[in-house]
Design an enzyme around this catalytic site. Structure first.
Site, PDB file in Angstrom:
ATOM      1  N   LEU A   1       2.709 -32.714  -4.451  1.00 32.10           N
ATOM      2  CA  LEU A   1       2.569 -34.168  -4.476  1.00 32.10           C
ATOM      3  C   LEU A   1       1.589 -34.610  -3.389  1.00 32.10           C
ATOM      4  O   LEU A   1       1.691 -34.209  -2.234  1.00 32.10           O
ATOM      5  CB  LEU A   1       3.927 -34.840  -4.272  1.00 32.10           C
ATOM      6  CG  LEU A   1       4.974 -34.580  -5.372  1.00 32.10           C
ATOM      7  CD1 LEU A   1       6.289 -35.268  -5.029  1.00 32.10           C
ATOM      8  CD2 LEU A   1       4.459 -35.046  -6.725  1.00 32.10           C
ATOM      9  N   GLY A   2       0.630 -35.421  -3.778  1.00 30.69           N
ATOM     10  CA  GLY A   2      -0.436 -35.824  -2.874  1.00 30.69           C
ATOM     11  C   GLY A   2      -1.725 -35.076  -3.120  1.00 30.69           C
ATOM     12  O   GLY A   2      -2.780 -35.474  -2.646  1.00 30.69           O
ATOM     13  N   GLY A   3      -1.640 -33.961  -3.872  1.00 34.62           N
ATOM     14  CA  GLY A   3      -2.834 -33.234  -4.273  1.00 34.62           C
ATOM     15  C   GLY A   3      -3.621 -32.643  -3.120  1.00 34.62           C
ATOM     16  O   GLY A   3      -3.096 -32.397  -2.028  1.00 34.62           O
ATOM     17  N   THR A   4      -4.899 -32.407  -3.379  1.00 39.14           N
ATOM     18  CA  THR A   4      -5.783 -31.799  -2.387  1.00 39.14           C
ATOM     19  C   THR A   4      -5.805 -32.618  -1.105  1.00 39.14           C
ATOM     20  O   THR A   4      -5.694 -32.082   0.003  1.00 39.14           O
ATOM     21  CB  THR A   4      -7.212 -31.682  -2.949  1.00 39.14           C
ATOM     22  OG1 THR A   4      -7.217 -30.745  -4.030  1.00 39.14           O
ATOM     23  CG2 THR A   4      -8.184 -31.214  -1.881  1.00 39.14           C
TER      24      THR A   4
ATOM     25  N   GLY B   1     -23.100 -24.214   4.417  1.00 42.99           N
ATOM     26  CA  GLY B   1     -23.075 -25.572   3.885  1.00 42.99           C
ATOM     27  C   GLY B   1     -22.958 -26.579   5.007  1.00 42.99           C
ATOM     28  O   GLY B   1     -21.955 -26.581   5.738  1.00 42.99           O
ATOM     29  N   GLY B   2     -23.979 -27.425   5.152  1.00 42.64           N
ATOM     30  CA  GLY B   2     -24.002 -28.405   6.232  1.00 42.64           C
ATOM     31  C   GLY B   2     -23.647 -29.804   5.784  1.00 42.64           C
ATOM     32  O   GLY B   2     -24.148 -30.785   6.336  1.00 42.64           O
ATOM     33  N   GLY B   3     -22.746 -29.911   4.780  1.00 40.43           N
ATOM     34  CA  GLY B   3     -22.240 -31.212   4.366  1.00 40.43           C
ATOM     35  C   GLY B   3     -21.067 -31.632   5.229  1.00 40.43           C
ATOM     36  O   GLY B   3     -20.758 -31.002   6.242  1.00 40.43           O
TER      37      GLY B   3
ATOM     38  N   GLY C   1     -19.725 -27.612  -1.572  1.00 34.77           N
ATOM     39  CA  GLY C   1     -19.429 -28.691  -2.504  1.00 34.77           C
ATOM     40  C   GLY C   1     -18.122 -28.471  -3.233  1.00 34.77           C
ATOM     41  O   GLY C   1     -17.441 -27.452  -3.054  1.00 34.77           O
TER      42      GLY C   1
ATOM     43  N   HIS D   1     -12.399 -59.154  21.549  1.00 36.65           N
ATOM     44  CA  HIS D   1     -12.985 -58.452  22.701  1.00 36.65           C
ATOM     45  C   HIS D   1     -11.862 -57.864  23.552  1.00 36.65           C
ATOM     46  O   HIS D   1     -10.861 -58.533  23.790  1.00 36.65           O
ATOM     47  CB  HIS D   1     -13.801 -59.429  23.546  1.00 36.65           C
ATOM     48  CG  HIS D   1     -14.370 -58.819  24.788  1.00 36.65           C
ATOM     49  ND1 HIS D   1     -15.454 -57.967  24.770  1.00 36.65           N
ATOM     50  CD2 HIS D   1     -13.979 -58.920  26.090  1.00 36.65           C
ATOM     51  CE1 HIS D   1     -15.725 -57.573  26.009  1.00 36.65           C
ATOM     52  NE2 HIS D   1     -14.846 -58.145  26.831  1.00 36.65           N
TER      53      HIS D   1
END
Length: 464
Positions: A40-43, A183-185, A270, A443
């Site tokens: 539940l919740g997947g990847t 992989g540089g993503g 990917g 602020h």
């Protein structure tokens, strides 16, 4: 074989599927949810967004203590820290279990029947679910496909042993001495940076000429600066090859063959939609390349078959899938809904973080009808007070010259992920620069940089 007939059948329990289930239940629709994947919740919940951010958080804490060793930092001194990664992973797993239980409770509250098993479709509205207690055949009036995505495997670097995906990288028993990231993503950089903070020697191999090629260079420059300052080896314009005997073969930009020492090779090139192994080919739905083709209602080409999340294409982001799941549930209940967001903001949890919402400079290149203004975090008091003002961070706004309508907002800097919802909200509401400028920003906060960037676009920033 047990037979079930239901109004709505959902395949996949990730952020798209379980949210669709909860909303269906809230709307009084008889709903069955089949969970055949990560839980539940997947990847996202189990092996993606949540656990990776937990590991990133732990790595940042470790780095903070490490900075206090020796001469100290901010007047704070500490002993040299040590990490027992197995305990860190156990803590991370505890968070995942807690969230799993929360999702289960929400589905139960919504009266959604959850079946743990693997579904295979024989036609568009009928599937057989293989469970530990036997097969169940389910027939539904409406089917919501939410099967998600999976890491892309390179044929010459198959997952297994010391070649790992992001899933395994989140559960390593110890910090590898040498980690090579292919992989540089955003996934590779998030995890590579985390392991560098934990003490690993890290190298990154990327085919493109720069890291994070989906973001413009101004946003990625502060991340590059961090990598270089912290001794991360970068091989840009390079191609990875095979791995063996603790060495990864790499061809450099100039065609030079290299061998990089590696205890682990993390492949993050990917993700692809999960379309195989559950009978999609028997459902008669049209495809758009590797994705299931949908319209602006998330409807497929087959009547009363819907698709949400990563299965439907880019951007493959959890929050997109969740919104699609809500919309489909409401359409099935009879409401008039479309999925037509102004923006789906994206966050990269690197060091520093990157946020992008709406159009960026590359999207408006060559146009002379756009105002662009940048405000540095170095001029924001809160940023300086939390050591977030010296890494080149900024907030940038793009707006139409004619009516000052916001077209896009980006930021890079520590903790800027928390600004993403404000950016998306302003774009979704059709805000103009004067709306942001006229809103009193609290602020001291980092959000003041959004205010000041908008003032600067209008020609009268206060603090620069």
């Amino acid at each position: 074989m047990q037979q079930i007939k239901t109004k709505v059948l959902i395949i996949g329990a990730g952020t798209g599927g379980y949210v669709a289930g909860i909303r269906c239940g809230q709307l009084g629709l008889d709903t069955v949810l089949v969970d055949g994947g990560d839980g539940l919740g997947g990847t996202c919940l189990n092996v993606g967004c949540i656990p990776s951010k937990a590991i990133i958080h732990a790595a940042s804490k470790f780095e903070t203590v490490a900075k206090a060793a020796g001469d100290g930092t901010l007047g704070i001194t500490a002993s040299e820290p040590a990490i027992d990664l197995s305990k860190t992973v156990a803590w991370k797993d505890g968070i995942v279990r807690k969230l799993n239980a929360g999702v289960a409770a929400l589905l139960k509250k919504a009266r959604v029947k959850v079946i743990k098993g693997w579904a295979t479709f024989s036609d568009a509205k009928t599937c057989t679910v293989r469970t530990d207690d036997g097969d169940i055949r389910i027939t539904a009036e409406h089917v919501i496909l939410a099967t998600g995505s999976e890491p892309v495997e390179l044929p010459f670097l198959p997952f297994g042993g010391d070649v790992i995906s992001s899933t395994e990288a989140l559960s390593l028993p110890s910090v590898p001495k040498k980690l090579v990231v292919v992989g540089g993503g955003y996934i590779g950089l998030e995890l590579g940076i985390a392991y560098r903070k934990l003490g690993a020697e890290v190298a990154i191999v990327e085919m493109a000429d720069r890291i994070l090629p989906l973001y413009d260079k101004a946003l990625t420059d502060p991340v590059m600066k961090w990598l270089e300052t912290h001794g991360v080896e970068l091989y840009l314009g390079a191609r990875a090859g095979g791995f063996g005997d603790g060495k990864l073969n790499v061809t450099s930009r100039d065609g030079e063959p290299l061998q990089l020492d590696a205890d682990k090779v993390l492949v993050t090139v990917g993700r692809r939609p999960r379309t195989k192994g559950w009978g999609l080919e028997n459902m008669g739905v049209a495809m758009a390349g590797p994705f299931v083709k949908t319209d602006n209602r998330c409807a497929t080409s087959m009547k009363n078959v819907w698709a949400v999340g990563d299965l439907t294409g880019e951007p493959m982001l959890a929050h997109k899938g969740s919104r699609q799941g809500e919309i489909v549930a409401e359409i099935i209940s009879g409401k008039d809904r479309v999925f037509d967001p102004v923006t789906v903001a994206a966050v990269c949890f690197t060091e520093p973080e990157i946020v992008s919402a709406g159009l960026g400079p590359d999207d408006v290149k060559g146009r002379n009808d756009v105002i662009t203004a940048v405000f540095p975090l170095a001029a924001i008091g809160r940023a300086l007070a939390i050591e977030a003002g010296e890494d080149g961070g900024f907030v940038r706004v793009l707006a139409s010259k004619s009516d000052h309508r916001l077209l896009g907002v980006q930021a890079v800097g520590q903790h800027v992920a928390e600004l993403s919802n404000s950016f998306a909200q302003m774009l979704e509401m059709g805000a103009v620069l004067e709306d942001v400028a006229g809103t009193i920003h609290v602020h001291p906060t980092l959000g003041e940089a959004f205010h000041e960037a908008s003032l600067r676009a209008l020609g009268h920033a206060i603090h620069i």
